[in-house]
Design an enzyme around this catalytic site. Structure first.
Site, PDB file in Angstrom:
ATOM      1  N   CYS A 121       0.823  -1.211   0.000  1.00 30.40           N
ATOM      2  CA  CYS A 121       0.000   0.000   0.000  1.00 30.40           C
ATOM      3  C   CYS A 121       0.858   1.264   0.000  1.00 30.40           C
ATOM      4  O   CYS A 121       0.460   2.296  -0.546  1.00 30.40           O
ATOM      5  CB  CYS A 121      -0.979   0.013   1.168  1.00 30.40           C
ATOM      6  N   HIS A 196      -2.590   1.813   7.293  1.00 25.20           N
ATOM      7  CA  HIS A 196      -2.733   1.714   5.841  1.00 25.20           C
ATOM      8  C   HIS A 196      -2.347   3.043   5.199  1.00 25.20           C
ATOM      9  O   HIS A 196      -2.662   4.120   5.721  1.00 25.20           O
ATOM     10  CB  HIS A 196      -4.192   1.361   5.502  1.00 25.20           C
TER      11      HIS A 196
END
Length: 258
Positions: A121, A196
């Site tokens: 990510c 994230h």
């Protein structure tokens, strides 16, 4: 801000690839794919991000730098111009409970994150930051066509967001250097994370959008924005105050190098 370690599985990638995305593209390597490549975790450290993207072809006049806070006097320490903001945050709601964005709209470049790209990510956020700011002029990124970033961009621009993710899964140039930088800092420590990476950009229509490969598409934050740094900082601060993300976060800007 405290640097966070993206270690363990990224919590945002639970969906499987569809059969359509499994097809072989021109970017598929000749490796034996029976052994799955595991993307190592990447620390949210501007020096690591800068070194990695520079090795992939980001020009030396651009770099990632740390945001020291959200107040105007602290944002003033960031060199201008700023092209994008990268957030690494811990969310209090599950992915499906958060806004999912707009399919096929809102960004010059957008790609998905698949289960194969488990800890990628951070790379995807960096690609969103760079590829949405290409062009001529002092406030744009010019990539050499033979650099890794240049070759990958040229190969995938005609693809769908899902196909771009499949291409990244099998693009060895990204993987080889990624292993090297992923061992820097504290990234090699094995512990689970609920953090994230996403990226904020201002698109050609002047909209502030958040780009996350686990959403349906680019998420509209503000319909009008002329300062991606201040706009993203205000949105991140709002999320903290509203309890959407925790105080355990780090924020970087893609900006002109000092």
């Amino acid at each position: 801000f405290l640097y966070l370690i993206g270690v363990g599985k990224c919590p945002e990638y639970p969906f499987p690839r569809c059969r359509f995305c499994r097809r072989i593209t021109t970017l598929m390597s000749a490796d034996d794919h029976s052994t799955r490549y595991k993307w190592p975790p990447l620390e949210s450290d501007p020096e690591i991000f800068t070194n990695y993207m520079a090795s992939m072809g980001l020009p030396a006049n651009w770099a990632f730098s740390e945001l020291l806070g959200f107040e105007d006097d602290l944002l003033a320490f960031v060199q201008k111009p700023v092209l994008a903001v990268v957030l690494n945050a811990e969310y209090t709601k599950k992915r499906g409970e958060r806004p999912q964005g707009d399919v096929g709209a809102g960004a010059q470049f957008y790609m998905k994150q698949t289960s194969e790209l488990d800890n990628a990510c951070g790379v995807i956020a960096a690609l969103h930051a760079v590829y949405n700011n290409l062009g001529d002029g002092p406030a744009k990124v010019q990539l050499h066509p033979e650099s890794v970033l240049g070759k990958f961009h040229g190969a995938i621009m005609g693809m769908s967001p899902a196909e771009r993710a499949t291409a990244l899964e099998n693009f060895d140039d990204f993987k080889q250097e990624y292993k090297n930088v992923a061992g820097q800092g504290q990234s090699s420590r094995e512990r689970e994370t609920s953090h994230h990476f996403t990226a904020f950009i201002v698109n050609e229509a002047g909209e502030l959008r958040e780009l996350c490969g686990c959403k349906d598409g680019p998420l509209l934050i503000h319909a009008k924005c002329d300062d991606v740094l201040k706009g993203a900082a205000q949105e991140i601060l709002r999320r903290v105050n509203d309890g959407e993300i925790t105080h355990s976060l780090s924020v970087m800007a893609l900006n002109i190098a000092a």
